[in-house]
Design a protein around this motif. Sequence first.
Motif, PDB file in Angstrom:
ATOM      1  N   GLU A  44       0.836  -1.207   0.000  1.00  0.00           N
ATOM      2  CA  GLU A  44       0.000   0.000   0.000  1.00  0.00           C
ATOM      3  C   GLU A  44       0.869   1.254   0.000  1.00  0.00           C
ATOM      4  O   GLU A  44       0.576   2.214  -0.714  1.00  0.00           O
ATOM      5  CB  GLU A  44      -0.923   0.024   1.225  1.00  0.00           C
ATOM      6  CG  GLU A  44      -2.094  -0.921   1.147  1.00  0.00           C
ATOM      7  CD  GLU A  44      -3.005  -0.827   2.371  1.00  0.00           C
ATOM      8  OE1 GLU A  44      -2.793   0.044   3.248  1.00  0.00           O
ATOM      9  OE2 GLU A  44      -3.940  -1.638   2.453  1.00  0.00           O
ATOM     10  N   VAL A  45       1.926   1.237   0.791  1.00  0.00           N
ATOM     11  CA  VAL A  45       2.839   2.389   0.856  1.00  0.00           C
ATOM     12  C   VAL A  45       3.486   2.613  -0.512  1.00  0.00           C
ATOM     13  O   VAL A  45       3.487   3.731  -1.032  1.00  0.00           O
ATOM     14  CB  VAL A  45       3.919   2.185   1.946  1.00  0.00           C
ATOM     15  CG1 VAL A  45       4.978   3.286   1.874  1.00  0.00           C
ATOM     16  CG2 VAL A  45       3.283   2.150   3.336  1.00  0.00           C
ATOM     17  N   ASP A  46       4.017   1.542  -1.103  1.00  0.00           N
ATOM     18  CA  ASP A  46       4.692   1.656  -2.401  1.00  0.00           C
ATOM     19  C   ASP A  46       3.732   2.138  -3.483  1.00  0.00           C
ATOM     20  O   ASP A  46       4.087   2.990  -4.303  1.00  0.00           O
ATOM     21  CB  ASP A  46       5.305   0.313  -2.808  1.00  0.00           C
ATOM     22  CG  ASP A  46       6.492  -0.081  -1.923  1.00  0.00           C
ATOM     23  OD1 ASP A  46       7.008   0.783  -1.174  1.00  0.00           O
ATOM     24  OD2 ASP A  46       6.887  -1.260  -1.978  1.00  0.00           O
ATOM     25  N   ALA A  47       2.501   1.612  -3.491  1.00  0.00           N
ATOM     26  CA  ALA A  47       1.510   2.011  -4.501  1.00  0.00           C
ATOM     27  C   ALA A  47       1.140   3.482  -4.322  1.00  0.00           C
ATOM     28  O   ALA A  47       1.042   4.225  -5.309  1.00  0.00           O
ATOM     29  CB  ALA A  47       0.269   1.128  -4.399  1.00  0.00           C
ATOM     30  N   PHE A  48       0.936   3.916  -3.088  1.00  0.00           N
ATOM     31  CA  PHE A  48       0.603   5.324  -2.832  1.00  0.00           C
ATOM     32  C   PHE A  48       1.737   6.235  -3.294  1.00  0.00           C
ATOM     33  O   PHE A  48       1.509   7.243  -3.962  1.00  0.00           O
ATOM     34  CB  PHE A  48       0.315   5.546  -1.341  1.00  0.00           C
ATOM     35  CG  PHE A  48       0.175   6.996  -0.979  1.00  0.00           C
ATOM     36  CD1 PHE A  48      -0.990   7.689  -1.273  1.00  0.00           C
ATOM     37  CD2 PHE A  48       1.212   7.688  -0.383  1.00  0.00           C
ATOM     38  CE1 PHE A  48      -1.118   9.046  -0.973  1.00  0.00           C
ATOM     39  CE2 PHE A  48       1.096   9.034  -0.067  1.00  0.00           C
ATOM     40  CZ  PHE A  48      -0.070   9.714  -0.374  1.00  0.00           C
ATOM     41  N   GLN A  49       2.970   5.878  -2.942  1.00  0.00           N
ATOM     42  CA  GLN A  49       4.114   6.707  -3.315  1.00  0.00           C
ATOM     43  C   GLN A  49       4.258   6.786  -4.832  1.00  0.00           C
ATOM     44  O   GLN A  49       4.518   7.862  -5.383  1.00  0.00           O
ATOM     45  CB  GLN A  49       5.393   6.173  -2.666  1.00  0.00           C
ATOM     46  CG  GLN A  49       5.402   6.398  -1.163  1.00  0.00           C
ATOM     47  CD  GLN A  49       6.620   5.799  -0.468  1.00  0.00           C
ATOM     48  OE1 GLN A  49       7.285   4.915  -1.010  1.00  0.00           O
ATOM     49  NE2 GLN A  49       6.899   6.263   0.737  1.00  0.00           N
ATOM     50  N   ALA A  50       4.056   5.669  -5.524  1.00  0.00           N
ATOM     51  CA  ALA A  50       4.159   5.665  -6.988  1.00  0.00           C
ATOM     52  C   ALA A  50       3.049   6.519  -7.601  1.00  0.00           C
ATOM     53  O   ALA A  50       3.301   7.317  -8.514  1.00  0.00           O
ATOM     54  CB  ALA A  50       4.085   4.234  -7.504  1.00  0.00           C
ATOM     55  N   GLU A  51       1.840   6.386  -7.078  1.00  0.00           N
ATOM     56  CA  GLU A  51       0.690   7.133  -7.603  1.00  0.00           C
ATOM     57  C   GLU A  51       0.872   8.638  -7.413  1.00  0.00           C
ATOM     58  O   GLU A  51       0.537   9.429  -8.287  1.00  0.00           O
ATOM     59  CB  GLU A  51      -0.566   6.663  -6.858  1.00  0.00           C
ATOM     60  CG  GLU A  51      -1.820   7.426  -7.195  1.00  0.00           C
ATOM     61  CD  GLU A  51      -2.980   6.999  -6.287  1.00  0.00           C
ATOM     62  OE1 GLU A  51      -3.558   7.880  -5.616  1.00  0.00           O
ATOM     63  OE2 GLU A  51      -3.280   5.793  -6.250  1.00  0.00           O
ATOM     64  N   GLN A  52       1.434   9.037  -6.268  1.00  0.00           N
ATOM     65  CA  GLN A  52       1.582  10.462  -5.954  1.00  0.00           C
ATOM     66  C   GLN A  52       2.919  11.043  -6.430  1.00  0.00           C
ATOM     67  O   GLN A  52       3.117  12.251  -6.363  1.00  0.00           O
ATOM     68  CB  GLN A  52       1.447  10.682  -4.441  1.00  0.00           C
ATOM     69  CG  GLN A  52       0.059  10.402  -3.914  1.00  0.00           C
ATOM     70  CD  GLN A  52      -0.968  11.355  -4.472  1.00  0.00           C
ATOM     71  OE1 GLN A  52      -0.715  12.542  -4.633  1.00  0.00           O
ATOM     72  NE2 GLN A  52      -2.143  10.829  -4.779  1.00  0.00           N
ATOM     73  N   GLY A  53       3.844  10.185  -6.834  1.00  0.00           N
ATOM     74  CA  GLY A  53       5.155  10.672  -7.259  1.00  0.00           C
ATOM     75  C   GLY A  53       5.983  11.197  -6.102  1.00  0.00           C
ATOM     76  O   GLY A  53       6.723  12.168  -6.241  1.00  0.00           O
ATOM     77  N   VAL A  54       5.846  10.551  -4.934  1.00  0.00           N
ATOM     78  CA  VAL A  54       6.592  10.957  -3.746  1.00  0.00           C
ATOM     79  C   VAL A  54       7.420   9.779  -3.248  1.00  0.00           C
ATOM     80  O   VAL A  54       7.177   8.626  -3.628  1.00  0.00           O
ATOM     81  CB  VAL A  54       5.647  11.453  -2.613  1.00  0.00           C
ATOM     82  CG1 VAL A  54       4.900  12.698  -3.056  1.00  0.00           C
ATOM     83  CG2 VAL A  54       4.668  10.362  -2.190  1.00  0.00           C
TER      84      VAL A  54
END
Length: 81
Positions: A44-54
């Motif tokens: 979930e963390v990795d997917a969120f970071q990839a989606e937000q570009g952070v």
Amino acid sequence: MPKQATLYRMVLPEHTCPFGIRAKQMLERAGYEVEEHVLRTREEVDAFQAEQGVTTTPQVFINGERVGGSDALETFLARKS
């Protein structure tokens, strides 16, 4: 109308991010109603970071605009007071 913020923070079984806790406390002290999204797995963390570009969590959004992490939030709130 209450001030609203959205907070994405990491709470993994083996690690609760202290910066996420700090961000939530700062928002509450500043009078924000916090809509919290807890990221509970590394996926979930990795997917969120990839989606937000952070590359880090937590991430705070106010009025739909990304403020950033806890340090950026601290700067943002200092400018508002």
